[in-house]
Design a protein around this motif. Sequence first.
Motif, PDB file in Angstrom:
ATOM      1  N   ARG A 260      54.565  46.776  29.145  1.00 54.13           N
ATOM      2  CA  ARG A 260      53.843  45.504  29.134  1.00 54.13           C
ATOM      3  C   ARG A 260      53.778  44.923  30.533  1.00 54.13           C
ATOM      4  O   ARG A 260      54.684  45.116  31.345  1.00 54.13           O
ATOM      5  CB  ARG A 260      54.539  44.513  28.217  1.00 54.13           C
ATOM      6  CG  ARG A 260      54.483  44.898  26.753  1.00 54.13           C
ATOM      7  CD  ARG A 260      55.140  43.876  25.878  1.00 54.13           C
ATOM      8  NE  ARG A 260      56.362  43.381  26.542  1.00 54.13           N
ATOM      9  CZ  ARG A 260      57.090  42.384  26.125  1.00 54.13           C
ATOM     10  NH1 ARG A 260      56.771  41.750  25.041  1.00 54.13           N
ATOM     11  NH2 ARG A 260      58.163  42.002  26.773  1.00 54.13           N
ATOM     12  N   PHE A 261      52.711  44.193  30.794  1.00 49.76           N
ATOM     13  CA  PHE A 261      52.566  43.484  32.060  1.00 49.76           C
ATOM     14  C   PHE A 261      53.479  42.263  32.016  1.00 49.76           C
ATOM     15  O   PHE A 261      53.467  41.497  31.061  1.00 49.76           O
ATOM     16  CB  PHE A 261      51.116  43.026  32.254  1.00 49.76           C
ATOM     17  CG  PHE A 261      50.168  44.163  32.472  1.00 49.76           C
ATOM     18  CD1 PHE A 261      49.869  44.584  33.762  1.00 49.76           C
ATOM     19  CD2 PHE A 261      49.574  44.817  31.413  1.00 49.76           C
ATOM     20  CE1 PHE A 261      48.994  45.633  33.975  1.00 49.76           C
ATOM     21  CE2 PHE A 261      48.692  45.863  31.615  1.00 49.76           C
ATOM     22  CZ  PHE A 261      48.406  46.275  32.907  1.00 49.76           C
ATOM     23  N   VAL A 262      54.298  42.103  33.068  1.00 48.29           N
ATOM     24  CA  VAL A 262      55.275  41.018  33.088  1.00 48.29           C
ATOM     25  C   VAL A 262      54.920  39.968  34.133  1.00 48.29           C
ATOM     26  O   VAL A 262      54.907  38.776  33.842  1.00 48.29           O
ATOM     27  CB  VAL A 262      56.698  41.572  33.370  1.00 48.29           C
ATOM     28  CG1 VAL A 262      57.694  40.449  33.529  1.00 48.29           C
ATOM     29  CG2 VAL A 262      57.121  42.521  32.273  1.00 48.29           C
ATOM     30  N   LYS A 263      54.629  40.404  35.358  1.00 48.96           N
ATOM     31  CA  LYS A 263      54.461  39.447  36.445  1.00 48.96           C
ATOM     32  C   LYS A 263      53.420  39.950  37.446  1.00 48.96           C
ATOM     33  O   LYS A 263      53.488  41.084  37.903  1.00 48.96           O
ATOM     34  CB  LYS A 263      55.800  39.261  37.171  1.00 48.96           C
ATOM     35  CG  LYS A 263      55.745  38.368  38.380  1.00 48.96           C
ATOM     36  CD  LYS A 263      57.066  38.343  39.122  1.00 48.96           C
ATOM     37  CE  LYS A 263      56.926  37.571  40.417  1.00 48.96           C
ATOM     38  NZ  LYS A 263      58.082  37.716  41.263  1.00 48.96           N
ATOM     39  N   ARG A 264      52.468  39.089  37.777  1.00 43.06           N
ATOM     40  CA  ARG A 264      51.497  39.409  38.817  1.00 43.06           C
ATOM     41  C   ARG A 264      52.181  39.289  40.173  1.00 43.06           C
ATOM     42  O   ARG A 264      52.957  38.376  40.422  1.00 43.06           O
ATOM     43  CB  ARG A 264      50.321  38.443  38.764  1.00 43.06           C
ATOM     44  CG  ARG A 264      49.407  38.569  39.988  1.00 43.06           C
ATOM     45  CD  ARG A 264      48.261  37.585  39.979  1.00 43.06           C
ATOM     46  NE  ARG A 264      47.185  38.150  39.192  1.00 43.06           N
ATOM     47  CZ  ARG A 264      46.626  37.567  38.149  1.00 43.06           C
ATOM     48  NH1 ARG A 264      47.041  36.385  37.760  1.00 43.06           N
ATOM     49  NH2 ARG A 264      45.648  38.163  37.506  1.00 43.06           N
ATOM     50  N   LEU A 265      51.902  40.222  41.064  1.00 47.73           N
ATOM     51  CA  LEU A 265      52.383  40.136  42.433  1.00 47.73           C
ATOM     52  C   LEU A 265      51.248  39.579  43.272  1.00 47.73           C
ATOM     53  O   LEU A 265      50.163  40.148  43.344  1.00 47.73           O
ATOM     54  CB  LEU A 265      52.793  41.511  42.962  1.00 47.73           C
ATOM     55  CG  LEU A 265      54.198  41.986  42.558  1.00 47.73           C
ATOM     56  CD1 LEU A 265      54.299  42.215  41.081  1.00 47.73           C
ATOM     57  CD2 LEU A 265      54.553  43.222  43.317  1.00 47.73           C
ATOM     58  N   GLY A 266      51.481  38.442  43.875  1.00 48.48           N
ATOM     59  CA  GLY A 266      50.446  37.796  44.671  1.00 48.48           C
ATOM     60  C   GLY A 266      49.642  36.812  43.848  1.00 48.48           C
ATOM     61  O   GLY A 266      50.053  36.393  42.771  1.00 48.48           O
TER      62      GLY A 266
END
Length: 79
Positions: free
Chosen positions: A2-8
């Motif tokens: 699962r996608f957890v955290k966007r970088l940027g």
Amino acid sequence: MRFVKRLGKPPHEIGMTTSKDSCPDIWELDDGSFAVIGTDVTRQLAGRLPPDVHCADYEKIVVVSRPTLLAAKNDIPES
């Protein structure tokens, strides 16, 4: 996974959204790995790889814009 955290920052905040279908991005996944959304340039670059670099049949060479990667720099963990 699962996608957890966007970088940027989101693509639209750094001027990288050219349409609703084009949004380069970098995300941390729940297993600690990273997902990169970019332009698939495997066909163009596969024959130009340095001698010690390989791209398996199940891998792709993806280009991420400079602004996208620079915006993610502060969010990339040290370890």
